[in-house]
Write an enzyme that holds these catalytic residues in place. Structure first.
Site, mmCIF file in Angstrom:
data_model
loop_
_atom_site.group_PDB
_atom_site.id
_atom_site.type_symbol
_atom_site.label_atom_id
_atom_site.label_comp_id
_atom_site.label_asym_id
_atom_site.label_seq_id
_atom_site.Cartn_x
_atom_site.Cartn_y
_atom_site.Cartn_z
ATOM 1 N NE ARG A 74 -9.478 -68.028 9.522
ATOM 2 C CZ ARG A 74 -8.900 -67.101 8.755
ATOM 3 N NH1 ARG A 74 -9.150 -65.838 8.941
ATOM 4 N NH2 ARG A 74 -8.066 -67.444 7.797
ATOM 5 N N GLY A 106 -12.214 -58.758 8.984
ATOM 6 C CA GLY A 106 -13.089 -59.371 9.992
ATOM 7 C C GLY A 106 -12.635 -59.004 11.396
ATOM 8 C CG ASP A 152 -6.390 -62.132 1.173
ATOM 9 O OD1 ASP A 152 -5.580 -62.993 0.771
ATOM 10 O OD2 ASP A 152 -7.314 -62.389 1.972
ATOM 11 N NE ARG A 187 4.102 -82.123 -18.573
ATOM 12 C CZ ARG A 187 4.744 -82.947 -17.754
ATOM 13 N NH1 ARG A 187 5.469 -82.460 -16.757
ATOM 14 N NH2 ARG A 187 4.649 -84.244 -17.906
ATOM 15 C CG MET A 194 -4.298 -68.447 -0.776
ATOM 16 S SD MET A 194 -3.686 -68.355 0.923
ATOM 17 C CE MET A 194 -4.106 -70.006 1.483
ATOM 18 N NE ARG A 278 0.645 -83.071 -16.337
ATOM 19 C CZ ARG A 278 1.460 -84.098 -16.149
ATOM 20 N NH1 ARG A 278 1.991 -84.317 -14.973
ATOM 21 N NH2 ARG A 278 1.742 -84.911 -17.151
ATOM 22 C CG HIS A 284 -2.343 -72.268 4.091
ATOM 23 N ND1 HIS A 284 -3.302 -73.043 3.486
ATOM 24 C CD2 HIS A 284 -2.995 -71.428 4.924
ATOM 25 C CE1 HIS A 284 -4.490 -72.690 3.940
ATOM 26 N NE2 HIS A 284 -4.334 -71.720 4.815
ATOM 27 C CB VAL A 285 3.498 -72.282 -0.199
ATOM 28 C CG1 VAL A 285 4.764 -71.648 -0.726
ATOM 29 C CG2 VAL A 285 3.698 -73.769 0.038
ATOM 30 C CD GLN A 286 -0.661 -68.212 -2.594
ATOM 31 O OE1 GLN A 286 -1.051 -67.287 -3.279
ATOM 32 N NE2 GLN A 286 -1.419 -69.255 -2.326
HETATM 33 O O1 F6P Z 1 -6.993 -63.915 4.123
HETATM 34 C C1 F6P Z 1 -5.833 -64.646 3.912
HETATM 35 C C2 F6P Z 1 -6.121 -65.993 3.318
HETATM 36 O O2 F6P Z 1 -4.881 -66.652 3.130
HETATM 37 C C3 F6P Z 1 -6.912 -65.966 2.002
HETATM 38 O O3 F6P Z 1 -6.122 -65.629 0.908
HETATM 39 C C4 F6P Z 1 -7.475 -67.361 1.984
HETATM 40 O O4 F6P Z 1 -8.675 -67.405 1.258
HETATM 41 C C5 F6P Z 1 -7.719 -67.678 3.436
HETATM 42 O O5 F6P Z 1 -6.916 -66.773 4.179
HETATM 43 C C6 F6P Z 1 -7.426 -69.077 3.852
HETATM 44 O O6 F6P Z 1 -7.855 -69.234 5.151
HETATM 45 P P1 F6P Z 1 -7.378 -70.419 6.107
HETATM 46 O O7 F6P Z 1 -5.957 -70.158 6.491
HETATM 47 O O8 F6P Z 1 -8.288 -70.357 7.267
HETATM 48 O O9 F6P Z 1 -7.476 -71.685 5.318
#
Ligand code: F6P
Length: 366
Positions: A74, A106, A152, A187, A194, A278, A284-286
């Protein structure tokens, strides 16, 4: 001959490598020189070794890898005019006036601004003696094609964005893991996923992972949702379900636009139902791991389409975005997609989801 540059920008997404590979190979196949820019807009501004001509073999053995092998960032500098001047200088020096940008909204908005300013940037560079007349003549206009790389699925005009399907796979693997431990202990789990301002991942994970409730930004729940949620969960438990799962999108809000948080839901389940609850924040695994077959294929198709769009252009064309609609690859006006994105309507998806839940609810009523 024509030259094009390709780069990835913004958050990485699984499938970006497949898109990069397709762009590079389609370009070479068509007799076009292709440059890869490392570290997104940052590499464009810094130039030098960041902008490298790619060969067929430069993209060997990357198709199956997560993330992006050319890096992403970025970039602050590109937001300043001086940064964009440098970027234009670096491109024109190499005779590049075709760009394929793989990134989120962006990144694509930035590309659009760059194109709009292009003529002015070149005039300024020529006046300052940083570019020659003939260099400027060769690159009078800038043609841009965007591919949406984002887990997303938050872009208008395309059914899917690059990375969404793989991210869903990651989420569902996590849901399955949570489900067995949750059921063993009877549970409840709150799983935070995200999506920024888009509830797609949460909603689809809710269907595929059999959640009791899902909270998304686009459809704030009615006031009193706390009790409705608990009522529904209690009913399922009465019917024999041994665990409960609530999926919260990171951008979920209530009807007064206040964030709905995982902690809040945990506290409600604990206080009102007495559930041992819980929280798992998947994070960020996603965004990691191998791209799914779908992401590899869709990215390859989109990458090839991007190059074809640029090759077919006779002269200057408005910025395009490559999307997929009903499995057909489409060329769309980039800015329409970016501006409409804010107003994405997930009403239909939400409605389908409600039906799915109701059907499941019915099977419990014995
Ligand atoms: O746009 C992808 C994304 O993973 C979003 O789901 C999340 O809000 C954002 O980026 C997290 O950003 P960063 O990797 O900068 O923490």
């Amino acid at each position: 001959g024509r030259c094009l540059a390709v780069f990835t920008s913004g958050g990485d997404a699984q499938g970006m490598n497949s898109a990069l590979r397709a762009v590079v190979r389609m370009a070479i196949f068509s007799g076009v020189r292709v440059f890869a820019v490392r570290e997104g807009y940052k590499g464009l501004v810094e130039g030098g070794k960041h902008i490298e001509e790619f060969r067929w073999a430069s993209v060997s053995n990357i198709l199956h890898k997560g993330g992006t092998v050319v890096g992403t960032a970025r970039c602050k500098e590109f937001r300043e005019r001086e940064g964009r001047l440098k970027a234009a200088e670096n491109l024109v020096q190499r005779g590049i006036n075709n760009l394929v940008v793989i990134g989120g909204d962006g990144s694509l908005t930035g590309a659009n601004l760059f194109k709009k300013e292009w003529e002015g940037l070149l005039a300024e560079l020529e006046e300052a003696g940083r570019l020659t007349r003939s260099q400027v003549e060769k690159c009078k206009y800038l043609n841009i094609v965007g591919l949406v790389g984002s887990i997303d699925n938050d872009m208008c005009g395309t059914d899917m964005t690059i990375g969404t399907d793989s991210a869903l796979h990651r989420i569902i693997e996590a849901v399955d893991c949570l489900t067995s431990t949750a059921a063993s202990h009877q549970r409840s789990f709150v799983l935070e996923v995200m999506g920024r301002h888009c509830g797609y991942l949460a909603l689809m994970a809710g269907i595929a992972g059999c959640a009791d409730a899902v909270f998304i930004p686009e459809r704030p729940p009615n006031p009193g949702w706390e009790d409705s949620m608990c009522y529904q969960i209690a009913q399922c438990r009465d019917a024999g379900r041994r665990h409960s799962l609530v999926i919260v999108s990171e951008g979920a809000v209530d009807s007064e636009n206040r964030p709905i948080t995982s902690e809040q839901i945990r506290d409600i389940l604990q206080a009102k139902l007495g559930h041992d609850t819980r929280i798992t924040v998947l994070g960020h695994v996603q965004r990691g791991g191998k791209p799914s077959a779908y992401d590899r294929i869709i990215s390859a198709r989109m990458g090839a389409a991007a190059v074809i769009t640029l090759l077919n252009a006779e002269g200057e064309i408005p910025p395009k975005m490559i999307g997929v609609q009903g499995n057909v690859i489409m060329q769309l006006p980039l800015m329409d997609c970016v501006t409409k994105t804010r107003a994405i309507d997930t009403a239909m998806k939400t409605c389908e989801f409600k039906q799915a839940l109701e059907l499941r609810g019915r099977s419990f009523k014995r």
